[in-house]
Design a protein around this motif. Sequence first.
Motif, PDB file in Angstrom:
ATOM      1  N   PHE A 264       0.851  -1.194   0.000  1.00 25.27           N
ATOM      2  CA  PHE A 264       0.000   0.000   0.000  1.00 25.27           C
ATOM      3  C   PHE A 264       0.885   1.241   0.000  1.00 25.27           C
ATOM      4  CE2 PHE A 264      -2.329  -3.373   2.143  1.00 25.27           C
ATOM      5  CZ  PHE A 264      -3.532  -3.371   1.463  1.00 25.27           C
ATOM      6  N   MET A 265       0.292   2.372  -0.402  1.00 26.02           N
ATOM      7  CA  MET A 265       1.033   3.635  -0.442  1.00 26.02           C
ATOM      8  C   MET A 265       0.171   4.747   0.123  1.00 26.02           C
ATOM      9  SD  MET A 265       2.820   3.363  -4.210  1.00 26.02           S
ATOM     10  CE  MET A 265       3.997   4.650  -3.846  1.00 26.02           C
ATOM     11  N   ILE A 266       0.818   5.681   0.811  1.00 28.13           N
ATOM     12  CA  ILE A 266       0.176   6.910   1.278  1.00 28.13           C
ATOM     13  C   ILE A 266       1.056   8.065   0.839  1.00 28.13           C
ATOM     14  CG2 ILE A 266      -0.509   8.262   3.293  1.00 28.13           C
ATOM     15  CD1 ILE A 266      -1.083   5.711   4.782  1.00 28.13           C
ATOM     16  N   ASP A 267       0.460   8.964   0.046  1.00 28.84           N
ATOM     17  CA  ASP A 267       1.223  10.106  -0.496  1.00 28.84           C
ATOM     18  C   ASP A 267       2.485   9.653  -1.202  1.00 28.84           C
ATOM     19  OD1 ASP A 267      -0.670  11.865   0.572  1.00 28.84           O
ATOM     20  OD2 ASP A 267       0.412  12.034   2.475  1.00 28.84           O
ATOM     21  N   GLY A 268       2.386   8.538  -1.932  1.00 22.78           N
ATOM     22  CA  GLY A 268       3.505   8.056  -2.718  1.00 22.78           C
ATOM     23  C   GLY A 268       4.542   7.285  -1.936  1.00 22.78           C
ATOM     24  N   GLU A 269       4.382   7.157  -0.624  1.00 19.11           N
ATOM     25  CA  GLU A 269       5.343   6.449   0.205  1.00 19.11           C
ATOM     26  C   GLU A 269       4.791   5.063   0.556  1.00 19.11           C
ATOM     27  OE1 GLU A 269       8.345   7.513   1.092  1.00 19.11           O
ATOM     28  OE2 GLU A 269       8.068   9.387  -0.015  1.00 19.11           O
ATOM     29  N   PRO A 270       5.634   4.012   0.463  1.00 23.36           N
ATOM     30  CA  PRO A 270       5.169   2.662   0.772  1.00 23.36           C
ATOM     31  C   PRO A 270       4.840   2.515   2.265  1.00 23.36           C
ATOM     32  CG  PRO A 270       7.532   2.649   0.485  1.00 23.36           C
ATOM     33  CD  PRO A 270       7.076   4.027   0.103  1.00 23.36           C
ATOM     34  N   VAL A 271       3.755   1.834   2.543  1.00 24.67           N
ATOM     35  CA  VAL A 271       3.363   1.586   3.934  1.00 24.67           C
ATOM     36  C   VAL A 271       2.911   0.145   4.078  1.00 24.67           C
ATOM     37  CG1 VAL A 271       2.651   3.978   4.384  1.00 24.67           C
ATOM     38  CG2 VAL A 271       0.980   2.314   3.560  1.00 24.67           C
ATOM     39  N   LYS A 272       2.940  -0.319   5.303  1.00 24.65           N
ATOM     40  CA  LYS A 272       2.443  -1.647   5.638  1.00 24.65           C
ATOM     41  C   LYS A 272       1.258  -1.458   6.582  1.00 24.65           C
ATOM     42  CE  LYS A 272       5.419  -4.836   6.578  1.00 24.65           C
ATOM     43  NZ  LYS A 272       6.455  -5.633   7.290  1.00 24.65           N
ATOM     44  N   LEU A 273       0.066  -1.871   6.138  1.00 25.65           N
ATOM     45  CA  LEU A 273      -1.127  -1.699   6.968  1.00 25.65           C
ATOM     46  C   LEU A 273      -1.208  -2.806   8.018  1.00 25.65           C
ATOM     47  CD1 LEU A 273      -3.914  -0.648   4.428  1.00 25.65           C
ATOM     48  CD2 LEU A 273      -2.436   0.805   5.838  1.00 25.65           C
ATOM     49  N   VAL A 274      -1.493  -2.410   9.260  1.00 28.31           N
ATOM     50  CA  VAL A 274      -1.621  -3.366  10.357  1.00 28.31           C
ATOM     51  C   VAL A 274      -2.951  -3.123  11.057  1.00 28.31           C
ATOM     52  CG1 VAL A 274       0.863  -3.553  10.689  1.00 28.31           C
ATOM     53  CG2 VAL A 274      -0.416  -1.829  11.968  1.00 28.31           C
ATOM     54  N   THR A 275      -3.409  -4.140  11.786  1.00 31.76           N
ATOM     55  CA  THR A 275      -4.668  -4.025  12.522  1.00 31.76           C
ATOM     56  C   THR A 275      -4.545  -2.954  13.597  1.00 31.76           C
ATOM     57  OG1 THR A 275      -5.095  -6.377  12.187  1.00 31.76           O
ATOM     58  CG2 THR A 275      -6.360  -5.272  13.923  1.00 31.76           C
ATOM     59  N   PRO A 276      -5.505  -2.027  13.665  1.00 28.05           N
ATOM     60  CA  PRO A 276      -5.437  -0.996  14.716  1.00 28.05           C
ATOM     61  C   PRO A 276      -5.508  -1.620  16.107  1.00 28.05           C
ATOM     62  CG  PRO A 276      -7.086  -0.465  13.044  1.00 28.05           C
ATOM     63  CD  PRO A 276      -6.671  -1.871  12.801  1.00 28.05           C
ATOM     64  N   LYS A 277      -4.797  -1.030  17.049  1.00 32.31           N
ATOM     65  CA  LYS A 277      -4.885  -1.492  18.423  1.00 32.31           C
ATOM     66  C   LYS A 277      -6.246  -1.117  18.990  1.00 32.31           C
ATOM     67  CE  LYS A 277       0.066  -1.163  19.453  1.00 32.31           C
ATOM     68  NZ  LYS A 277       1.090  -0.529  20.340  1.00 32.31           N
ATOM     69  N   ALA A 278      -6.780  -2.030  19.794  1.00 36.81           N
ATOM     70  CA  ALA A 278      -8.078  -1.766  20.412  1.00 36.81           C
ATOM     71  C   ALA A 278      -7.967  -0.569  21.338  1.00 36.81           C
ATOM     72  CB  ALA A 278      -8.547  -2.991  21.190  1.00 36.81           C
ATOM     73  N   ALA A 279      -8.960   0.296  21.264  1.00 35.61           N
ATOM     74  CA  ALA A 279      -8.964   1.459  22.151  1.00 35.61           C
ATOM     75  C   ALA A 279      -9.157   1.004  23.584  1.00 35.61           C
ATOM     76  CB  ALA A 279     -10.098   2.405  21.746  1.00 35.61           C
TER      77      ALA A 279
END
Length: 277
Positions: free
Chosen positions: A70-85
């Motif tokens: 995945f990419m955000i603003d052209g930068e590669p990212v790795k999406l992970v499960t959000p921590k539970a609030a």
Amino acid sequence: MDDRYGSDVLAEGWRQRGAKVAREVAAARDLVVEVAIDGFCGAVTKTEGGYVELEDRVGKRRLFPLGGGFMIDGEPVKLVTPKAAPQGRTRTASGSFAVSDQRARTALPSRILVEGRHDAELVEKVWGHDLRVEGVVVEYLQGIDLLEDLLRDEPPSATRRYGVLVDHLVPGSKESRIVDAIMRGPHGAHLRIVGHPYVDVWQCVTPAAMGIRQWPQIPRSVEWKVGICQAFGWPHETQADIAHAWQRILSRVTTFRDLEPSLLGRVEELIDFVTAP
């Protein structure tokens, strides 16, 4: 002489040298990301089972595995499960705040007495946490008829109070006459006897929790629990059948909201009575 290509151009990892390392980003709802492989761009709608769902600007939704790509603003990212609030204080089935850092107290000498096993199981399911925190034990009598014998053998006192829950405690009933006689006796000062108006504790489970409009009306000539099982089309020939029917009813109870107010108030009253200083 400098070796501009390094000592071994075929060494492991040579393709990754200089490549940007994808940073981890929590796949929070409404985060907008681009899928590197095909350019699909969308906002996160949910994460579930190791996948993230993205919705583009025209409402099209697609699932992708969490992780890289995945990419955000052209930068590669790795999406992970959000921590539970972090959660606030949780409530027990009775509606009170759960006490998570306190062990059950040593049992108080005072007791809550109920008429049968089913009553005890229902009280335990809804108020069990509260009772353990307070150190209150629930015992069953196998019938209000036996209360006078228990009081004679193990009399209550100012430091050993008994709270008693009675089925079908309505004016003019056999139960009300027994209770009136006991409360006029020598132990009345250290007793609190209350009851609900239903034939049996089964009926204290609301029709809504049972998924019915109302509890069936059973003729006096038919044993009540047997009649209930017959009305529901459940087996009713043996005591095991009746026990299984109760477990089906009890399974419908998850919180105090599944019980009739006429029972809720009485149990809370007894807990207050036996735990008062």
